[in-house]
Design a protein around this motif. Structure first.
Motif, short mmCIF file in Angstrom:
data_model
loop_
_atom_site.label_atom_id
_atom_site.label_comp_id
_atom_site.label_asym_id
_atom_site.label_seq_id
_atom_site.Cartn_x
_atom_site.Cartn_y
_atom_site.Cartn_z
N VAL A 59 12.51 -7.09 -2.27
CA VAL A 59 11.84 -7.23 -3.57
C VAL A 59 11.88 -8.70 -4.01
CG1 VAL A 59 11.86 -6.52 -6.00
CG2 VAL A 59 12.37 -4.85 -4.22
N CYS A 126 9.12 -7.74 -11.97
CA CYS A 126 9.92 -7.16 -10.88
C CYS A 126 11.39 -6.99 -11.26
CB CYS A 126 9.84 -8.01 -9.61
SG CYS A 126 8.39 -7.67 -8.61
N ARG A 134 5.95 -1.38 -9.09
CA ARG A 134 5.99 -1.26 -7.64
C ARG A 134 4.64 -0.80 -7.10
NH1 ARG A 134 7.17 2.51 -3.48
NH2 ARG A 134 7.08 4.23 -4.94
N PHE A 173 7.11 -3.60 -0.92
CA PHE A 173 7.12 -2.73 -2.09
C PHE A 173 7.18 -1.25 -1.72
CE2 PHE A 173 5.28 -6.34 -4.62
CZ PHE A 173 6.28 -6.38 -5.56
N ALA A 178 13.24 -0.71 -2.26
CA ALA A 178 12.40 -1.14 -3.38
C ALA A 178 12.13 0.03 -4.32
CB ALA A 178 11.09 -1.74 -2.89
#
Length: 187
Positions: A59, A126, A134, A173, A178
């Motif tokens: 990420v 994020c 995401r 992602f 993630a």
């Protein structure tokens, strides 16, 4: 001296059998009981209480790529929109063609800048965004991949960079770590 000798200083205390002098229950740690069916202090997400989850490396990498690509696209979009106005007026085309060329070039510049702003917003969110960020990152990567494929079909050599970055964004992602990061509980 034998173990059964009552005068043995290393033997069990008088009046007790071996192994019965101290509590035999397993210690759970500082007096807190363990959660039933789960590791000590864990909640359903699997992370111990009080320990913040760290952002996964994938990420972080996707976030850095989004910052770089987004800022470069914003700069390119602004430059393209500014050049659109000067190009059409200096080309000496007719008034109708002049306006059409200016409108197309400025429109493409605004579209490129908007795509860059979208990437910067995803990168900024994020750190504490939810699962929608995401999914937005996956869609952004898909559109970047499609743009890279379109440039590759036209025979442009620099399109492989955009294609690779788009694919990496999708992969980073879409990974399980993630997903766990963006679905973590927030208090």
């Amino acid at each position: 001296m034998s173990f059964g000798d009552p005068n043995n200083p290393y033997g069990p205390p008088q009046g007790q059998q071996p192994g019965y002098g101290y509590p035999q229950a397993p210690q759970q740690g500082y007096g807190y009981p363990a959660a039933p069916g789960a590791p000590y202090g864990a909640y359903p997400g699997g992370m111990p209480y009080g320990v913040p989850m760290a952002m996964p490396g994938t990420v972080k990498a996707a976030r850095v790529m989004l910052w770089i690509i987004g800022i470069l696209q914003i700069i390119a979009g602004i430059a393209l929109a500014a050049m659109g106005g000067t190009f059409a007026s200096e080309a000496g085309l007719g008034s109708g063609a002049d306006a059409a060329v200016t409108g197309i070039i400025v429109g493409v510049g605004v579209l490129v800048a908007a795509f860059g702003i979208w990437g910067v917003v995803i990168a900024a969110k994020c750190a504490n965004g939810g699962n929608g960020i995401r999914i937005s990152g996956i869609v952004y990567g898909s559109l970047a991949t499609a743009g890279g494929l379109a440039n590759l079909a036209q025979g442009e050599g620099r399109s492989t960079v955009g294609l690779v970055i788009g694919i990496l964004l999708i992969v980073f992602f879409a990974k399980a770590d993630a997903a766990a990061w963006f679905k973590r509980p927030r208090y």
